[in-house]
Design a protein around this motif. Structure first.
Motif, mmCIF file in Angstrom:
data_model
loop_
_atom_site.group_PDB
_atom_site.id
_atom_site.type_symbol
_atom_site.label_atom_id
_atom_site.label_comp_id
_atom_site.label_asym_id
_atom_site.label_seq_id
_atom_site.Cartn_x
_atom_site.Cartn_y
_atom_site.Cartn_z
ATOM 1 N N ASN A 218 0.835 -1.195 0.000
ATOM 2 C CA ASN A 218 0.000 0.000 0.000
ATOM 3 C C ASN A 218 0.868 1.242 0.000
ATOM 4 O OD1 ASN A 218 -2.572 -1.304 0.264
ATOM 5 N ND2 ASN A 218 -1.986 -1.781 2.354
ATOM 6 N N PHE A 219 0.473 2.218 -0.806
ATOM 7 C CA PHE A 219 1.155 3.511 -0.851
ATOM 8 C C PHE A 219 0.090 4.597 -0.894
ATOM 9 C CE2 PHE A 219 3.712 0.428 -3.264
ATOM 10 C CZ PHE A 219 4.840 0.406 -2.468
ATOM 11 N N TYR A 220 0.470 5.815 -0.495
ATOM 12 C CA TYR A 220 -0.510 6.893 -0.524
ATOM 13 C C TYR A 220 0.152 8.241 -0.739
ATOM 14 C CZ TYR A 220 0.783 8.177 4.266
ATOM 15 O OH TYR A 220 1.469 8.577 5.381
ATOM 16 N N SER A 221 -0.673 9.216 -1.098
ATOM 17 C CA SER A 221 -0.219 10.592 -1.254
ATOM 18 C C SER A 221 -1.354 11.524 -0.872
ATOM 19 C CB SER A 221 0.197 10.866 -2.701
ATOM 20 O OG SER A 221 0.519 12.239 -2.859
ATOM 21 N N ALA B 156 -8.083 4.179 -4.184
ATOM 22 C CA ALA B 156 -9.153 4.861 -3.458
ATOM 23 C C ALA B 156 -8.814 6.348 -3.535
ATOM 24 C CB ALA B 156 -9.214 4.396 -2.014
ATOM 25 N N ILE B 157 -9.655 7.096 -4.224
ATOM 26 C CA ILE B 157 -9.332 8.479 -4.574
ATOM 27 C C ILE B 157 -10.334 9.429 -3.931
ATOM 28 C CG2 ILE B 157 -9.061 10.088 -6.497
ATOM 29 C CD1 ILE B 157 -8.266 7.686 -8.218
ATOM 30 N N SER B 158 -9.806 10.434 -3.265
ATOM 31 C CA SER B 158 -10.639 11.438 -2.604
ATOM 32 C C SER B 158 -11.519 12.157 -3.619
ATOM 33 C CB SER B 158 -9.747 12.450 -1.891
ATOM 34 O OG SER B 158 -10.511 13.531 -1.411
ATOM 35 N N THR B 159 -12.661 12.610 -3.153
ATOM 36 C CA THR B 159 -13.589 13.339 -4.020
ATOM 37 C C THR B 159 -13.095 14.745 -4.354
ATOM 38 O OG1 THR B 159 -14.834 14.028 -2.065
ATOM 39 C CG2 THR B 159 -15.594 12.053 -3.204
ATOM 40 N N LYS B 160 -11.976 15.173 -3.775
ATOM 41 C CA LYS B 160 -11.460 16.512 -4.069
ATOM 42 C C LYS B 160 -10.786 16.587 -5.444
ATOM 43 C CE LYS B 160 -7.023 15.975 -1.716
ATOM 44 N NZ LYS B 160 -6.215 16.419 -0.603
ATOM 45 N N PHE C 39 -11.876 4.161 -7.489
ATOM 46 C CA PHE C 39 -13.179 4.562 -6.971
ATOM 47 C C PHE C 39 -13.003 5.730 -6.022
ATOM 48 C CE2 PHE C 39 -11.459 1.146 -4.407
ATOM 49 C CZ PHE C 39 -11.599 1.607 -3.106
ATOM 50 N N ASN C 40 -14.087 6.524 -5.867
ATOM 51 C CA ASN C 40 -14.068 7.654 -4.949
ATOM 52 C C ASN C 40 -14.261 7.192 -3.523
ATOM 53 O OD1 ASN C 40 -15.478 9.366 -7.509
ATOM 54 N ND2 ASN C 40 -13.782 10.270 -6.436
ATOM 55 N N ALA C 41 -13.523 7.819 -2.632
ATOM 56 C CA ALA C 41 -13.633 7.521 -1.210
ATOM 57 C C ALA C 41 -13.494 8.834 -0.444
ATOM 58 C CB ALA C 41 -12.541 6.548 -0.786
ATOM 59 N N ILE C 42 -14.420 9.097 0.455
ATOM 60 C CA ILE C 42 -14.311 10.307 1.272
ATOM 61 C C ILE C 42 -13.055 10.235 2.113
ATOM 62 C CG2 ILE C 42 -15.391 11.641 3.114
ATOM 63 C CD1 ILE C 42 -18.097 10.734 1.927
ATOM 64 N N ASN C 43 -12.838 9.119 2.759
ATOM 65 C CA ASN C 43 -11.592 8.842 3.468
ATOM 66 C C ASN C 43 -11.113 7.463 3.044
ATOM 67 O OD1 ASN C 43 -11.279 11.179 5.139
ATOM 68 N ND2 ASN C 43 -12.934 10.405 6.408
ATOM 69 N N SER C 44 -9.866 7.346 2.702
ATOM 70 C CA SER C 44 -9.304 6.046 2.393
ATOM 71 C C SER C 44 -8.229 5.753 3.429
ATOM 72 C CB SER C 44 -8.733 6.026 0.972
ATOM 73 O OG SER C 44 -7.753 7.022 0.813
ATOM 74 N N ALA D 233 -3.232 3.628 -2.784
ATOM 75 C CA ALA D 233 -3.158 2.630 -3.847
ATOM 76 C C ALA D 233 -2.676 1.316 -3.265
ATOM 77 C CB ALA D 233 -2.207 3.098 -4.943
ATOM 78 N N CYS D 234 -3.333 0.256 -3.656
ATOM 79 C CA CYS D 234 -2.988 -1.095 -3.223
ATOM 80 C C CYS D 234 -2.488 -1.858 -4.450
ATOM 81 C CB CYS D 234 -4.208 -1.767 -2.618
ATOM 82 S SG CYS D 234 -3.930 -3.465 -2.124
ATOM 83 N N PHE D 235 -1.189 -2.172 -4.472
ATOM 84 C CA PHE D 235 -0.569 -2.900 -5.574
ATOM 85 C C PHE D 235 -0.597 -4.387 -5.246
ATOM 86 C CE2 PHE D 235 0.982 1.297 -6.038
ATOM 87 C CZ PHE D 235 1.378 1.466 -7.357
ATOM 88 N N ILE D 236 -1.055 -5.193 -6.194
ATOM 89 C CA ILE D 236 -1.156 -6.639 -5.991
ATOM 90 C C ILE D 236 -0.327 -7.344 -7.056
ATOM 91 C CG2 ILE D 236 -2.696 -8.620 -5.951
ATOM 92 C CD1 ILE D 236 -4.913 -6.688 -5.088
#
Length: 107
Positions: A5-8, A39-43, A65-70, A82-85
């Protein structure tokens, strides 16, 4: 199966995705992926998401997909996670009757 998992939280979609891709490239546990969940914020503007993912990650093997909080690991993210598999070629799994070998088809 290997999962990372990675995020920004970068405010710009393109820069956030580039930051995630850089984290993936620098990771020592996974160097390839078969599928990505975003999982992408709605902003972020939805019209640019597919274009930027395909341009930066050079793949169509993803689900966004949109996520208010991921979340990523134990962190709640107001941005993109992002979840890399990666499916290992000689994966093994355990069912109720004991360990079973499985070969993943490359078709």
């Amino acid at each position: 199966m290997v999962v990372r998992n990675f995020y920004s939280t970068n405010k710009t979609l393109k820069f956030a995705l580039e930051e995630i891709y850089k984290q993936f490239e620098e990771d020592v546990f996974i160097d390839n992926y078969d599928f990505i969940f975003f999982a992408i914020s709605t902003k972020y503007l939805p019209c640019d998401i597919n274009r930027d993912i395909q341009k930066i990650f050079k793949t169509n093997n993803y689900l966004a997909f949109n996520a208010i909080n991921s979340f990523s690991n134990n962190t709640i993210v107001d941005g993109i996670s992002a979840c890399f598999i990666y499916f290992e070629k000689n994966a093994k799994y355990k069912n109720q009757s004991g360990p079973v070998s499985s070969k993943i088809s490359q078709d």
